[in-house]
Design a protein around this motif. Structure first.
Motif, short mmCIF file in Angstrom:
data_model
loop_
_atom_site.label_atom_id
_atom_site.label_comp_id
_atom_site.label_asym_id
_atom_site.label_seq_id
_atom_site.Cartn_x
_atom_site.Cartn_y
_atom_site.Cartn_z
N ASN A 196 0.83 -1.21 0.00
CA ASN A 196 0.00 0.00 0.00
C ASN A 196 0.86 1.26 0.00
N THR A 197 0.65 2.11 -1.01
CA THR A 197 1.35 3.39 -1.08
C THR A 197 0.50 4.44 -0.39
N LEU A 198 0.97 4.91 0.78
CA LEU A 198 0.22 5.87 1.58
C LEU A 198 0.58 7.30 1.21
N ASN A 199 1.85 7.52 0.95
CA ASN A 199 2.34 8.83 0.52
C ASN A 199 3.72 8.59 -0.08
N PRO A 200 4.35 9.61 -0.65
CA PRO A 200 5.64 9.38 -1.31
C PRO A 200 6.71 8.73 -0.44
N SER A 201 6.60 8.84 0.87
CA SER A 201 7.63 8.28 1.75
C SER A 201 7.17 7.01 2.46
#
Length: 258
Positions: A106-111
Motif C-alpha cells: 500500500n502506497t500511503l504517501n511518497p515516503s
C-alpha cells in the motif's frame, strides 16, 4: 615516510568506517519498523493470501465468531487451518489459531509504501489506537502505523462509531522464496517467554530460516514473518461444546460461504 604512514592510516580508517556503515545499514534494515514494513508496489506476488498467528484471549475473544468479526473472515476460514473440528467450538485462553488475511502493498504517501492487511475496525467506547493494536490485534500492528494509515483521525479525538483501518503487518513471499517452496510468511508476534528457536520448533523449520527473513535483532512483541511451505498442524485442546448463545448475542462472523 610520514606521508606514506599518514596515507596508510587514512586508508585504514576509510575502509573501517565504510564497512561499519554497511554493517549498520544491514542491521537497521533487519530491525522491525514501528510504522510498517516496506514493500515494492510492482512486486508480482502482491497481493497474496497469508495467515496471522493469533491467540484466543479473554474476555472478548474466546470464540471463533468474535475473532472472525475482528478479521472480517468466516469462522470456518479460521477453524479449518487451525485444526478445530467445528466453527462453533468454544476456545480457551491462549489457544493458538491461524487467521487468514489478504496482504497488499500500500502506497500511503511518497515516503510510505508498506505491506499490510487492510482491516476495518469500528471504534467503541474506551478504544484508543494503542489499546486496539495491543489488545484486540495483539501487537500484529502498532499505534504508530495506525496513525500513518489514518491521517484524517486525531488519536485524542476518536468518537464511538468511527471506522478506521488497522494495518495488520504481513509480507508476501518474493519470487526467490517461492522457488524455494516458501508459500507463506506467517505473521507471528514474539512473546517474552519465546525465542527464535522455540518459534522455529513450533513451525517445524530451522531457526536460520527465520533469521534469513527477519534478521536476528527481534525483540518481544515484534512481528516476525515465519517462512513455511505449508501451515503446521496445531495441537488443539479437547474442549466440551458450549450451549448455543441466544439470538440476541449470537455473532456469526462474515458469511460462512467465504
Amino acid at each position: 615516510m610520514r606521508n606514506k604512514s599518514q596515507c596508510l592510516s587514512f586508508s585504514f580508517l576509510f575502509f573501517f568506517f565504510f564497512f561499519f556503515f554497511l554493517f549498520s545499514c544491514h542491521q537497521s534494515q533487519a530491525q522491525p519498523s514501528t510504522t510498517g514494513y516496506t514493500c515494492s508496489a510492482n512486486q508480482t506476488t502482491y497481493p497474496c493470501r497469508t495467515y496471522a498467528f493469533y491467540r484466543a484471549s479473554a474476555p472478548d475473544f474466546l470464540d471463533l465468531a468474535s475473532i472472525a468479526d475482528l478479521f472480517s473472515v468466516s469462522r470456518r476460514m479460521i477453524s479449518e487451518p487451525s485444526n478445530i473440528s467445528s466453527p462453533s467450538s468454544p476456545l480457551i485462553q491462549n489457544q493458538p489459531l491461524f487467521v487468514p488475511i489478504t496482504c497488499s502493498c500500500n502506497t500511503l504517501n511518497p515516503s510510505h509504501t508498506i505491506s499490510f492487511a487492510n482491516l476495518s475496525y469500528t471504534i467503541k467506547s474506551g478504544d484508543t489506537f494503542y489499546s486496539v493494536s495491543t489488545n484486540n490485534y495483539q501487537n500484529l500492528t502498532t499505534y504508530q502505523s495506525v496513525e500513518v494509515v489514518n491521517p484524517a483521525f486525531v488519536p485524542t479525538k476518536l468518537e464511538v462509531g468511527d471506522v478506521l483501518i488497522f494495518p495488520v503487518f504481513c509480507k508476501c513471499p518474493d519470487q526467490t522464496q517461492l522457488r524455494n517452496r516458501v508459500n507463506y510468511l506467517v505473521s507471528y508476534v514474539l512473546q517474552p517467554s519465546e525465542n527464535l528457536s522455540s518459534v522455529a520448533s513450533r513451525f517445524g523449520i530451522e531457526t536460520q530460516a527465520i533469521i534469513d527473513v527477519n534478521g536476528n535483532n527481534i525483540r518481544p512483541f515484534d512481528t516476525l514473518f515465519v517462512p513455511v511451505a505449508r501451515l503446521p498442524e496445531l495441537k488443539q485442546p479437547a474442549v466440551a461444546p458450549s450451549p448455543p448463545p441466544s439470538r440476541k448475542t449470537e455473532r456469526n462472523g462474515v458469511c460462512e460461504s467465504m
